[in-house]
Scaffold this motif. Structure first.
Motif, PDB file in Angstrom:
ATOM      1  N   ASN A   1       0.830  -1.198   0.000  1.00  0.00           N
ATOM      2  CA  ASN A   1       0.000   0.000   0.000  1.00  0.00           C
ATOM      3  C   ASN A   1       0.869   1.254   0.000  1.00  0.00           C
ATOM      4  OD1 ASN A   1      -2.351   1.534   0.137  1.00  0.00           O
ATOM      5  ND2 ASN A   1      -2.215   1.644   2.364  1.00  0.00           N
ATOM      6  N   ASN A   2       1.918   1.197   0.831  1.00  0.00           N
ATOM      7  CA  ASN A   2       2.843   2.310   0.964  1.00  0.00           C
ATOM      8  C   ASN A   2       3.579   2.588  -0.345  1.00  0.00           C
ATOM      9  OD1 ASN A   2       3.864   4.255   2.547  1.00  0.00           O
ATOM     10  ND2 ASN A   2       5.564   3.029   3.332  1.00  0.00           N
ATOM     11  N   VAL A   3       4.023   1.490  -0.996  1.00  0.00           N
ATOM     12  CA  VAL A   3       4.779   1.632  -2.240  1.00  0.00           C
ATOM     13  C   VAL A   3       3.898   2.170  -3.362  1.00  0.00           C
ATOM     14  CG1 VAL A   3       5.957   0.339  -4.069  1.00  0.00           C
ATOM     15  CG2 VAL A   3       6.456  -0.145  -1.669  1.00  0.00           C
ATOM     16  N   THR A   4       2.637   1.688  -3.429  1.00  0.00           N
ATOM     17  CA  THR A   4       1.794   2.050  -4.564  1.00  0.00           C
ATOM     18  C   THR A   4       0.999   3.328  -4.326  1.00  0.00           C
ATOM     19  OG1 THR A   4       0.075   0.601  -3.726  1.00  0.00           O
ATOM     20  CG2 THR A   4       1.493  -0.296  -5.455  1.00  0.00           C
ATOM     21  N   LYS A   5       1.027   3.851  -3.096  1.00  0.00           N
ATOM     22  CA  LYS A   5       0.199   5.014  -2.771  1.00  0.00           C
ATOM     23  C   LYS A   5       0.516   6.195  -3.697  1.00  0.00           C
ATOM     24  CE  LYS A   5      -1.461   7.073   1.524  1.00  0.00           C
ATOM     25  NZ  LYS A   5      -1.846   8.365   1.100  1.00  0.00           N
ATOM     26  N   GLU A   6       1.814   6.460  -3.831  1.00  0.00           N
ATOM     27  CA  GLU A   6       2.216   7.616  -4.628  1.00  0.00           C
ATOM     28  C   GLU A   6       1.840   7.473  -6.102  1.00  0.00           C
ATOM     29  OE1 GLU A   6       6.283   9.782  -4.815  1.00  0.00           O
ATOM     30  OE2 GLU A   6       5.750   9.375  -2.727  1.00  0.00           O
ATOM     31  N   PRO A   7       2.222   6.331  -6.747  1.00  0.00           N
ATOM     32  CA  PRO A   7       1.795   6.170  -8.147  1.00  0.00           C
ATOM     33  C   PRO A   7       0.282   6.248  -8.316  1.00  0.00           C
ATOM     34  CG  PRO A   7       3.311   4.423  -7.532  1.00  0.00           C
ATOM     35  CD  PRO A   7       3.113   5.261  -6.321  1.00  0.00           C
ATOM     36  N   ILE A   8      -0.493   5.722  -7.362  1.00  0.00           N
ATOM     37  CA  ILE A   8      -1.955   5.760  -7.510  1.00  0.00           C
ATOM     38  C   ILE A   8      -2.453   7.200  -7.455  1.00  0.00           C
ATOM     39  CG2 ILE A   8      -4.160   5.126  -6.433  1.00  0.00           C
ATOM     40  CD1 ILE A   8      -2.912   2.462  -5.668  1.00  0.00           C
ATOM     41  N   ASP A   9      -1.950   7.976  -6.477  1.00  0.00           N
ATOM     42  CA  ASP A   9      -2.349   9.385  -6.392  1.00  0.00           C
ATOM     43  C   ASP A   9      -1.945  10.136  -7.652  1.00  0.00           C
ATOM     44  OD1 ASP A   9      -3.467   9.033  -3.991  1.00  0.00           O
ATOM     45  OD2 ASP A   9      -1.807   9.840  -2.812  1.00  0.00           O
ATOM     46  N   GLU A  10      -0.718   9.799  -8.098  1.00  0.00           N
ATOM     47  CA  GLU A  10      -0.180  10.413  -9.313  1.00  0.00           C
ATOM     48  C   GLU A  10      -1.100  10.134 -10.505  1.00  0.00           C
ATOM     49  OE1 GLU A  10       2.896  12.833 -10.451  1.00  0.00           O
ATOM     50  OE2 GLU A  10       2.335  12.126  -8.471  1.00  0.00           O
ATOM     51  N   GLN A  11      -1.511   8.852 -10.614  1.00  0.00           N
ATOM     52  CA  GLN A  11      -2.417   8.446 -11.696  1.00  0.00           C
ATOM     53  C   GLN A  11      -3.708   9.238 -11.636  1.00  0.00           C
ATOM     54  OE1 GLN A  11      -2.199   6.681 -14.226  1.00  0.00           O
ATOM     55  NE2 GLN A  11      -0.455   5.323 -13.949  1.00  0.00           N
ATOM     56  N   LYS A  12      -4.265   9.356 -10.418  1.00  0.00           N
ATOM     57  CA  LYS A  12      -5.537  10.057 -10.256  1.00  0.00           C
ATOM     58  C   LYS A  12      -5.389  11.501 -10.705  1.00  0.00           C
ATOM     59  CE  LYS A  12      -8.143   7.562  -6.784  1.00  0.00           C
ATOM     60  NZ  LYS A  12      -8.307   7.413  -5.347  1.00  0.00           N
ATOM     61  N   LYS A  13      -4.271  12.139 -10.287  1.00  0.00           N
ATOM     62  CA  LYS A  13      -4.033  13.537 -10.651  1.00  0.00           C
ATOM     63  C   LYS A  13      -3.919  13.684 -12.152  1.00  0.00           C
ATOM     64  CE  LYS A  13      -1.540  15.358  -6.827  1.00  0.00           C
ATOM     65  NZ  LYS A  13      -0.143  15.404  -6.391  1.00  0.00           N
ATOM     66  N   GLU A  14      -3.149  12.735 -12.760  1.00  0.00           N
ATOM     67  CA  GLU A  14      -2.949  12.791 -14.207  1.00  0.00           C
ATOM     68  C   GLU A  14      -4.262  12.621 -14.953  1.00  0.00           C
ATOM     69  OE1 GLU A  14      -0.012  10.131 -16.160  1.00  0.00           O
ATOM     70  OE2 GLU A  14       1.307  11.064 -14.670  1.00  0.00           O
ATOM     71  N   THR A  15      -5.063  11.618 -14.484  1.00  0.00           N
ATOM     72  CA  THR A  15      -6.362  11.387 -15.113  1.00  0.00           C
ATOM     73  C   THR A  15      -7.189  12.661 -15.054  1.00  0.00           C
ATOM     74  OG1 THR A  15      -6.224   9.240 -14.084  1.00  0.00           O
ATOM     75  CG2 THR A  15      -8.286   9.757 -15.190  1.00  0.00           C
ATOM     76  N   LEU A  16      -7.151  13.333 -13.894  1.00  0.00           N
ATOM     77  CA  LEU A  16      -7.936  14.551 -13.721  1.00  0.00           C
ATOM     78  C   LEU A  16      -7.424  15.664 -14.627  1.00  0.00           C
ATOM     79  CD1 LEU A  16     -10.221  15.855 -12.128  1.00  0.00           C
ATOM     80  CD2 LEU A  16      -8.509  16.647 -10.496  1.00  0.00           C
TER      81      LEU A  16
END
Lengths: 195, 215
Positions: free
Chosen positions: B30-45
């Motif tokens: 969860n810790n490792v993927t948290k940043e890429p997931i947030d990043e993905q969400k921001k990019e999608t937005l």
């Protein structure tokens, strides 16, 4: 080496989870609305199956019989969650198209079924190969079903349009089409296997 | 190796250990993927805002969160409104995040309106609609397709499915998703209207909006 090859062939042909064992029918019927969905679901399940088979075959002697199901489910659920987080982080398109079916891999009876009938009785290496064989069999079954349904329902395969969508029979994309297509495919596979 | 017996101690220890180990693994992943997931969400937005406003050089000048209770079902909805300017600094319009309940769960849509309230574009941010059916919403309502809503104005055009007396063709076999989608669009439009009113009349209106959301 022959032994391991046999395990793979067994999973793919003799004990094909979709056409012979009839396990994991829920994702089989629900996610195969298109070829790409069937393929991704099959691969996702295969990943979890290989990992859980491996870990469970290591844990088999450390697990008292009465608690083996909770232990196995915990192991499976861990891998599914890892898979889901990884997909969300690195392959968001697949996560978006499979959506809520990924967490449901936890209760896919193919995985618990193989843990019970194979991984809890065999060594780690054999269990990995069983995971590969059954996983390939499952992926093959789902992809084939997806190809048929997408072709009959919307006139395309893997998104490549073969005939205009308006000539497709929508029913094949809806749940009844899944049952009908699966029935025919099982009949054909049984004929080929000579049952 | 001998299999562990079914004693209470064995069972408790094994289950506890399994729970701890799996918990640690999950916390780590969860810790490792948290940043890429947030990043993905921001990019999608970010790419979503660009695509719904049909402009690649825009800038988001303000972000407002509006809470509003809809008369129709008496539920509170939250809208995020991004006011957007073009590269020259002239206002382009607003991109609105709007969520309604679809067939399978929440349907989160981002809709772009120009300054006069015409729909410039839309994109689906989050969906659990059925693949092959309701999930088609991401294409169905785009320009040139059957149910196109592009360049329509929810204030003057009646954006409802034909079954409900409107002018938009519903997705084949997915009327519920289509209704949910159009509801999201109409409510998003209504939310931008409050926002405009708020800017015009200042504090008085703003407090009224606040009261509404408390109801």
């Amino acid at each position: 080496m022959k032994k391991y090859l046999d395990i793979i062939v067994n999973g793919f042909v003799k004990e094909n989870p979709t056409f012979v064992l009839m396990l994991g029918m829920c994702p089989t019927l629900a996610t195969t609305t298109s070829a790409i969905n069937g393929l991704s679901m099959g691969l996702a399940t295969m990943f979890v199956l290989i990992c859980s088979n491996l870990v469970i075959s290591f844990l088999k002697n450390l697990t008292p019989d009465k608690v083996h199901i909770p232990v196995y489910i915990a192991v499976i659920a861990t891998f599914v969650t890892v898979l889901q987080l990884m997909l969300k982080a690195y392959l968001p398109e697949i996560d978006a198209s499979l959506g809520l079916f990924i967490p449901l891999i936890v209760v896919n009876c193919v995985i618990l079924g193989r843990a019970e009938s194979f991984a809890s009785k065999n060594g780690p290496l054999a269990s990995i190969f069983d995971g590969i064989g059954i996983g390939l069999g499952f992926t093959f079954g789902l992809t084939l079903l997806g190809i048929c349904r997408e072709f009959l329902g919307s006139g395309s395969v893997f998104g490549v349009i073969l005939f205009p969508e308006s000539y497709g029979a929508l029913m094949f994309i809806l749940p009844p089409g899944a049952f009908i297509t699966l029935g025919f495919l099982v009949a054909i596979v049984n004929k080929i296997r000579g049952v | 190796m001998q299999k562990l017996g079914n004693t209470l101690v064995n069972m408790t220890v094994v289950l506890t250990l399994v729970a701890i180990v799996t918990g640690v693994i999950l916390a780590y992943v969860n810790n490792v993927t948290k940043e890429p997931i947030d990043e993905q969400k921001k990019e999608t937005l970010a790419s979503g805002i660009k695509s719904v406003m049909q402009d690649n050089n825009l800038q988001v000048v303000s972000t407002d969160t509006v809470k509003k209770t809809e008369q129709e079902d008496n539920k509170e909805y939250t809208y995020v409104i991004y006011s957007v300017n073009n590269a020259k600094g002239e206002p382009l319009g607003k991109a609105v995040e709007s969520t309604t309940m679809g067939f399978g769960g929440a349907l989160k849509v981002l809709i772009g309106f120009n300054t006069s309230g015409d729909i410039k574009g839309y994109t689906i941010l989050e969906t659990t609609e059925t693949p092959g059916l309701g999930a088609k919403a991401d294409q169905w309502f785009q320009a040139g397709n059957k149910g196109s809503i592009i360049d329509k104005n929810p204030g003057t055009d009646k954006l409802k499915v034909t079954k409900d007396g409107g002018s938009v063709d519903a997705i084949t076999a997915s009327t519920i998703t289509s209704r949910a989608f159009l509801k999201a669009v109409n409510q998003a439009y209504a939310a931008t209207q409050i926002d405009v009113a708020e800017e015009e009349t200042g504090v008085a209106m703003a407090s009224e909006v606040g009261e509404q959301s408390n109801n």
